[in-house]
Enzyme design. Sequence first.
Site, mmCIF file in Angstrom:
data_model
loop_
_atom_site.group_PDB
_atom_site.id
_atom_site.type_symbol
_atom_site.label_atom_id
_atom_site.label_comp_id
_atom_site.label_asym_id
_atom_site.label_seq_id
_atom_site.Cartn_x
_atom_site.Cartn_y
_atom_site.Cartn_z
ATOM 1 N N ASP A 136 3.856 -0.044 12.076
ATOM 2 C CA ASP A 136 2.617 -0.516 11.421
ATOM 3 C C ASP A 136 2.281 -1.960 11.758
ATOM 4 O OD1 ASP A 136 3.142 1.417 8.366
ATOM 5 O OD2 ASP A 136 2.465 1.977 10.370
ATOM 6 N N ARG A 138 -8.996 0.401 3.718
ATOM 7 C CA ARG A 138 -8.043 1.361 3.141
ATOM 8 C C ARG A 138 -6.711 0.687 2.829
ATOM 9 N NH1 ARG A 138 -6.538 5.627 6.782
ATOM 10 N NH2 ARG A 138 -5.130 6.042 5.038
ATOM 11 N N ARG A 149 0.598 14.762 12.886
ATOM 12 C CA ARG A 149 1.252 14.273 11.668
ATOM 13 C C ARG A 149 1.720 15.480 10.849
ATOM 14 N NH1 ARG A 149 -1.503 8.871 9.301
ATOM 15 N NH2 ARG A 149 0.632 8.633 8.532
ATOM 16 N N ILE A 191 7.321 6.214 17.256
ATOM 17 C CA ILE A 191 7.033 6.978 16.039
ATOM 18 C C ILE A 191 5.823 7.890 16.211
ATOM 19 C CG2 ILE A 191 6.537 6.815 13.562
ATOM 20 C CD1 ILE A 191 9.227 5.553 14.227
ATOM 21 N N ILE A 214 4.043 18.106 8.502
ATOM 22 C CA ILE A 214 4.751 17.936 7.221
ATOM 23 C C ILE A 214 5.882 18.965 7.095
ATOM 24 C CG2 ILE A 214 2.786 16.893 5.997
ATOM 25 C CD1 ILE A 214 2.343 19.610 4.643
ATOM 26 N N ASP A 215 6.391 19.414 8.259
ATOM 27 C CA ASP A 215 7.452 20.432 8.235
ATOM 28 C C ASP A 215 8.711 19.970 7.496
ATOM 29 O OD1 ASP A 215 7.429 18.704 10.651
ATOM 30 O OD2 ASP A 215 9.369 19.646 11.001
ATOM 31 N N GLN A 216 9.033 18.684 7.589
ATOM 32 C CA GLN A 216 10.237 18.199 6.891
ATOM 33 C C GLN A 216 10.039 18.152 5.381
ATOM 34 O OE1 GLN A 216 13.246 17.564 8.701
ATOM 35 N NE2 GLN A 216 11.897 18.736 10.028
ATOM 36 N N LYS A 253 0.860 -1.212 0.000
ATOM 37 C CA LYS A 253 0.000 0.000 0.000
ATOM 38 C C LYS A 253 0.878 1.238 0.000
ATOM 39 C CE LYS A 253 -1.667 1.835 4.025
ATOM 40 N NZ LYS A 253 -1.412 3.270 4.203
ATOM 41 N N ASN A 254 1.865 1.295 0.919
ATOM 42 C CA ASN A 254 2.633 2.525 1.104
ATOM 43 C C ASN A 254 3.642 2.781 -0.006
ATOM 44 O OD1 ASN A 254 1.115 3.115 3.306
ATOM 45 N ND2 ASN A 254 2.579 2.280 4.774
ATOM 46 N N CYS A 287 -4.642 8.167 8.998
ATOM 47 C CA CYS A 287 -4.991 7.553 10.276
ATOM 48 C C CYS A 287 -4.735 8.523 11.429
ATOM 49 C CB CYS A 287 -4.146 6.294 10.497
ATOM 50 S SG CYS A 287 -4.593 4.944 9.417
HETATM 51 C C1 EPZ Z 1 4.298 6.530 6.618
HETATM 52 O O1 EPZ Z 1 3.644 7.649 7.190
HETATM 53 C C2 EPZ Z 1 3.229 5.460 6.501
HETATM 54 N N1 EPZ Z 1 2.130 5.965 5.681
HETATM 55 C C3 EPZ Z 1 2.694 5.086 7.882
HETATM 56 O O2 EPZ Z 1 1.859 3.953 7.691
HETATM 57 C C4 EPZ Z 1 3.851 4.663 8.791
HETATM 58 O O3 EPZ Z 1 3.369 4.457 10.090
HETATM 59 C C5 EPZ Z 1 4.945 5.733 8.795
HETATM 60 O O4 EPZ Z 1 5.360 6.050 7.442
HETATM 61 C C6 EPZ Z 1 6.179 5.280 9.570
HETATM 62 O O5 EPZ Z 1 6.704 4.127 8.961
HETATM 63 C C7 EPZ Z 1 2.313 6.043 4.342
HETATM 64 O O6 EPZ Z 1 3.365 5.685 3.820
HETATM 65 C C8 EPZ Z 1 1.155 6.574 3.545
HETATM 66 P P1 EPZ Z 1 6.736 9.579 8.689
HETATM 67 P P2 EPZ Z 1 4.380 9.098 7.188
HETATM 68 O O7 EPZ Z 1 6.817 10.840 7.928
HETATM 69 O O8 EPZ Z 1 5.213 9.232 5.967
HETATM 70 C C9 EPZ Z 1 7.377 12.755 12.157
HETATM 71 C C10 EPZ Z 1 -0.064 2.645 7.716
HETATM 72 O O9 EPZ Z 1 -0.650 2.070 8.645
HETATM 73 N N2 EPZ Z 1 7.371 13.742 11.069
HETATM 74 O O10 EPZ Z 1 7.756 8.514 8.460
HETATM 75 O O11 EPZ Z 1 3.335 10.112 7.459
HETATM 76 C C11 EPZ Z 1 6.014 12.108 12.344
HETATM 77 O O12 EPZ Z 1 5.200 12.897 13.197
HETATM 78 C C12 EPZ Z 1 0.440 4.061 7.914
HETATM 79 O O13 EPZ Z 1 0.168 2.139 6.585
HETATM 80 C C13 EPZ Z 1 7.662 15.069 11.377
HETATM 81 O O14 EPZ Z 1 7.910 15.426 12.525
HETATM 82 O O15 EPZ Z 1 5.304 8.928 8.465
HETATM 83 C C14 EPZ Z 1 6.374 10.781 12.953
HETATM 84 O O16 EPZ Z 1 6.585 10.925 14.340
HETATM 85 C C15 EPZ Z 1 0.089 4.627 9.273
HETATM 86 N N3 EPZ Z 1 7.679 15.981 10.364
HETATM 87 C C16 EPZ Z 1 7.723 10.434 12.301
HETATM 88 O O17 EPZ Z 1 8.226 11.661 11.782
HETATM 89 C C17 EPZ Z 1 7.405 15.631 9.062
HETATM 90 O O18 EPZ Z 1 7.452 16.512 8.178
HETATM 91 C C18 EPZ Z 1 7.616 9.436 11.151
HETATM 92 O O19 EPZ Z 1 6.665 9.932 10.254
HETATM 93 C C19 EPZ Z 1 7.108 14.274 8.780
HETATM 94 C C20 EPZ Z 1 7.091 13.351 9.790
#
Ligand code: EPZ
Length: 420
Positions: free
Chosen positions: A306, A398, A122, A328, A124-126, A22-23, A117
């Site tokens: 996950d 989903r 969540r 996470i 998106i600053d990075q 999915k991801n 979810c």
């Molecule tokens: C992806 O989410 C997956 N979703 C999530 O899977 C998964 O839990 C996550 O990666 C971690 O592996 C998709 O790929 C669509 P991150 P993502 O950016 O990209 C922080 C599922 O069940 N962060 O790796 O949104 C964030 O808050 C879903 O399939 C920032 O601070 O996750 C978190 O603590 C649920 N700033 C950590 O980083 C940012 O700009 C990891 O988030 C981005 C993230």
Amino acid sequence: MEKLVIKGGTPLRGSVSILGAKNSAIAILPATLLCKGICTLHNVPNIIDVRLSCQILEQLGSKITWIDNNTLIIDNTNISKTHAPLDLTSKFRASYYLIGAMLGRSREIEVGLPGGCNLGARPIDQHIKGFEALGATSNLSQGKIYVKADKLVGTSIYMDVVSVGATINVLLASVFAEGTTIIDNAAKEPHVVDVANFLNSLGADIRGAGTDLIKINGVKSLKSNITYSIVPDQIEAGTFMLAAIASKGDLIIKNCIPEHLDSLTSKITEIGGNVEAYGDTIHVWATKRPSKTVIKTLPYPGFPTDLQPQMGVVLSLAMGTSIINESIWDSRFQYTAELNKMGAHITSQGKSAIFEGVDKLYGAPVYATDLRAGAALVIAGLVADGITEVYNIKHIDRGYECIEKNFSSLGANIERIVEN
Ligand code: EPZ
């Protein structure tokens, strides 16, 4: 409204074939926007988030044809718009990939802020940090984000946190950037590698995906016609592995990449389960009650967040007291309240939860709070005494294609009921 009705107590036995991740699929679909031609994608999971992604692409001008349940052809020759529909993009998380892809293709995009979810904050600053480092400007207002760049110039970007989404998004935005882009402290998940492999098959020049330092040499153009197969979903495979352990069953899991599950395999072995891997197949079985352990979720290759709820079900039935530290997400233990309705003894506090193992779970009406929590509740229903009704199963749809069909084929007594 639909619910899953499960009569528990049958050990799962048989074999299941894993679909595309999915991801990865919901990143590669927007990534096709970088190709001003035709992409044929195989092993695409036919799930809600993929169908949503296709709807959004079609609104931008893509022509999409499903040639079978898991294969689609995307023609992005005539992408006319740079505004993605807010009502669709706010329904799931991965809509933010439209930003990186459309920055790469046309240097401009307006997207409704992503949903996804409910796991706590969540941000998106990075993602924004990466786009602006490459020369883009961004404006956040009224639930939408508008990003534009006159030109994109390669640079070095150090991710403050390891982020799957931000790593993939900067990959997408840097494919056509002038010069070289370095992403340091990059995420290493298999789906990050899959997106890089897809882009390289189109003619991009990306090296180091799967390590924490990725180098992208900007190119002038990409091929206009390719065929690609999505990587198997290690989270779907892990979900079935944990269902086998929880039900004391015996499963053959095909079309997966065992190395992507090393952290789970290690933990399953540690708690007394059995795993054998050969080629693209995993044999997993359990004959006794699992023993306690401590889990800490981490970015890949650590234990995947996950699979945390699904492991929580196993630990709720383990001998002794186990602990899960969720590093996470701020709020990924909502499912424990539902398990406690089924007789589990779980105490969750912030990013940690304590599981006092019980002998049995008992069927009850429970509510999925997010995608993987929903999968965990299905596993709990499979092993509980009596009847479990799982509500809010749209969350599950989903990310899993017809979850009840797969579990039924493995001997489970599970059916989808439509309630008016
Ligand atoms: C992806 O989410 C997956 N979703 C999530 O899977 C998964 O839990 C996550 O990666 C971690 O592996 C998709 O790929 C669509 P991150 P993502 O950016 O990209 C922080 C599922 O069940 N962060 O790796 O949104 C964030 O808050 C879903 O399939 C920032 O601070 O996750 C978190 O603590 C649920 N700033 C950590 O980083 C940012 O700009 C990891 O988030 C981005 C993230």
